[in-house]
Motif scaffolding. Sequence first.
Motif, PDB file in Angstrom:
ATOM      1  N   SER A 169       0.822  -1.216   0.000  1.00  0.00           N
ATOM      2  CA  SER A 169       0.000   0.000   0.000  1.00  0.00           C
ATOM      3  C   SER A 169       0.853   1.263   0.000  1.00  0.00           C
ATOM      4  CB  SER A 169      -0.921   0.022   1.223  1.00  0.00           C
ATOM      5  OG  SER A 169      -0.203   0.374   2.399  1.00  0.00           O
ATOM      6  N   GLY A 170       2.098   1.133   0.438  1.00  0.00           N
ATOM      7  CA  GLY A 170       2.984   2.292   0.493  1.00  0.00           C
ATOM      8  C   GLY A 170       2.792   3.182   1.701  1.00  0.00           C
ATOM      9  N   LEU A 171       1.944   2.757   2.647  1.00  0.00           N
ATOM     10  CA  LEU A 171       1.723   3.578   3.842  1.00  0.00           C
ATOM     11  C   LEU A 171       2.963   3.594   4.731  1.00  0.00           C
ATOM     12  CD1 LEU A 171      -1.899   2.495   4.819  1.00  0.00           C
ATOM     13  CD2 LEU A 171      -1.201   4.728   3.968  1.00  0.00           C
ATOM     14  N   ALA A 172       3.282   4.758   5.248  1.00  0.00           N
ATOM     15  CA  ALA A 172       4.431   4.892   6.144  1.00  0.00           C
ATOM     16  C   ALA A 172       4.029   4.500   7.563  1.00  0.00           C
ATOM     17  CB  ALA A 172       4.941   6.326   6.130  1.00  0.00           C
ATOM     18  N   TYR A 173       4.904   3.776   8.227  1.00  0.00           N
ATOM     19  CA  TYR A 173       4.644   3.413   9.613  1.00  0.00           C
ATOM     20  C   TYR A 173       5.976   3.088  10.291  1.00  0.00           C
ATOM     21  CZ  TYR A 173       5.294  -1.459   8.116  1.00  0.00           C
ATOM     22  OH  TYR A 173       5.816  -2.625   7.610  1.00  0.00           O
TER      23      TYR A 173
END
Length: 201
Positions: A25-29
Amino acid sequence: MTEAILYSFRRCPYAMRARMALHVSGLAYEHREVVLRDKPPEMLEVSPKGTVPVFVDAEAGVLEESLDIMRWALRHRDPENWLKRQDDELLAANDGPFKHHLDRYKYSTRYDGVDPEEHGAKAVEHLRVLEERLTMAPYLCGEIRGFTDIAVFPFVRQFVNADKAWFAAQQLEGVTAWLKSLTGSDLFTVVMAKHEQWKAG
């Protein structure tokens, strides 16, 4: 500092599938690697049940179930259209009966009065359903990988790794090729990178 946090354990199949969805998804975490015998109090404060994965985000709140984490991430961005390739029946069978037999096959000493061979045979019955599906296409819901593949294969991998020679004798060629494709992917390599145990500060 990223706002979202994922508490994870590298070898946990539930955490694996959550990490793969978050990555694609490419979400940063922020990745926080947990040692299960030394769980951080910060994780237990937000999720007292003490299992991984746990995802904490200002928008999502606290997500304690891996499938919920996957769906939340992919609703934000789903570049491979994984959400269009979900099979609820296969997912329920994997997380229910197959996981039940997997645990009693691989970790039989943790349970009273279980026969690991019996549970191994029952797990293979489930895999034969996948085998039949994989005779029609290389992935469980079509020609390319999707949500069901990513959610299921970490558990099949765990089952196979318990006794590779015995599994090979079951002649599940479709499952073997499917598993090899997924475990050999760049995505799996990335999410299986090793992390040091996280501790505050």
